[in-house]
Scaffold this active site. Sequence first.
Site, PDB file in Angstrom:
ATOM      1  N   ARG A  79     -25.372   1.121  26.425  1.00 46.20           N
ATOM      2  CA  ARG A  79     -25.576   1.178  27.879  1.00 46.20           C
ATOM      3  C   ARG A  79     -26.724   0.276  28.313  1.00 46.20           C
ATOM      4  NH1 ARG A  79     -26.198   7.590  27.501  1.00 46.20           N
ATOM      5  NH2 ARG A  79     -24.820   7.131  25.763  1.00 46.20           N
ATOM      6  N   LYS A 114     -28.930   6.201  12.411  1.00 51.32           N
ATOM      7  CA  LYS A 114     -27.732   6.995  12.122  1.00 51.32           C
ATOM      8  C   LYS A 114     -27.792   7.458  10.670  1.00 51.32           C
ATOM      9  CE  LYS A 114     -24.471   4.539  15.167  1.00 51.32           C
ATOM     10  NZ  LYS A 114     -24.123   5.619  16.107  1.00 51.32           N
TER      11      LYS A 114
END
Length: 512
Positions: free
Chosen positions: A360, A286
Amino acid sequence: MTALTLSTAGAATLRADALVVGVAKGAKGPVVAPGAEAVDKAFDGKLASVLETLGATGAEGEVTKVPAPSGLKTPVVLAVGLGAVPEKDETYDAETLRRAAGAAARALTGSKKAAFALPVEAAEDVEAIAEGALLGAYAFTAYQGGEKDAKNSKNGNGAKLPLAEIALLGAKPRDKAYKAAAERAIALTEEINRARDLVNTPPNDLYPESFAAVATAAGKEHGIKVQVFDEKALAKGGFGGILGVGQGSQNPPRLVKLSYTHSKAAKNLALVGKGITYDSGGISLKPAGHNETMKCDMSGAAAVFAAVVAAARLGLAVNVTGWLALAENMPSGSATRPGDVLRMYSGKTVEVLNTDAEGRLVLGDALTKASEENPDAIVDVATLTGAMVMALGNRTFGIMSNDDAFRTSIHEIAEEVGEQSWPMPLPSELRKGMDSPTADIANMGERMGGGLVAGLFLQEFVGEGITWAHLDIAGPAFHEGAPYGYTPKGGTGSAIRTLVKLAERTAAGDLG
Ligand code: BES
Ligand code: MN
Ligand code: ZN
């Protein structure tokens, strides 16, 4: 934690540092709300006009402090805005009272004791006011300064400590419903505030192993069975998703199972929480500006943990199993690369196209594991996608489900407990975007509808025929703006009240 008691004392007779009253927005200016009659009398019936002179309107969230007249035993009266006066034959709704009590408690930071004389018509009102006050009287000060100066209600940095003691007036302490309402509020808010602490704890101190230790200790205290799968057990079990996300970190991953059981339980509820103790993005790192608050990426696991402990403390007649999927997502020479293929616990293979879509992966494993016990329903909670924040903003979580009625029930329950949520679809045409030339599925798909794509990915790991819902709390889990109502800066405890109410409804046999 702030102490709360019910008191039968009159508003004019109780000794405290401040007396909290409600003020509503009437047609011709502010109106003193029920519960404060004795206070108004001490002002010779002029409290509303005093407040109006000071600029009060009765708007929600507004706080006005007034020096008390001699007839009262408190030096200060604090009037908190309640918004519009309710229609005839109606009372203030629970969330209005919860937020007002929270705003008042926050405004009394640094005070020792306050008496709350807000409108109480029923046990639900006691519960809402107690919840709001106890959630408002929260501060995360563990890392500020040295010794606390409790005598002067200040922490080591000289910052004021939260309000220490709350007496709710207008309550009937021997009334069983009132007493139960206060006790429920105390247990629930203690667990919400504990979850907030976990979220706020910096990631150098809260990592998978230390989170698992907190869960183990709480399990002992509350009669919950706790099983911790360490990295060896995860490898032996084939939990490729959790291991793949955690392998770049010096802090190895954990899967924690919390089992609360009740002898009269007819239903089994499974809760699964995303517990990324820090999300750097991994090799798909990020950029600065997107990673400072990523300690909050374990908010789903904190919510699940809090909900299981609350269910145990409230003795709910339902079995609740919590699964905390804990890992730290870091870049390093051992980290999963974009392009790697992981074999999940279910046996499915996943091509990791973006290591920042890690939630996920850990949830997929935990969902498959939770499905093995064939629970009546599974609810997962996760700070899963920025796309959900784009769609719903910072205060509303999205609900996706493989069962429309279940999704509606959760939405209604959230509304009832004062949590903002909205039902979201799982459009099947978005599934093909995750087709991989190499593996069974990729961990990324179309950018548009990214929150729904993530939901569709998770669905692949839910056992056949099991009712499942997914709550994406990426927006409301961590509050960066100014505090409001009972919501502080930082961890909020999002979704806990919804999960606990869902467990209560399941216990009562109200759901499927
Ligand atoms: N933890 C983030 C999602 C998030 C964003 C939580 C903002 C809280 C606030 C998640 O792991 C993530 O990075 N998601 C990516 C997925 C993408 C790479 C498919 C995202 O939303 O950008
Ligand atoms: Mn991520
Ligand atoms: Zn994440």
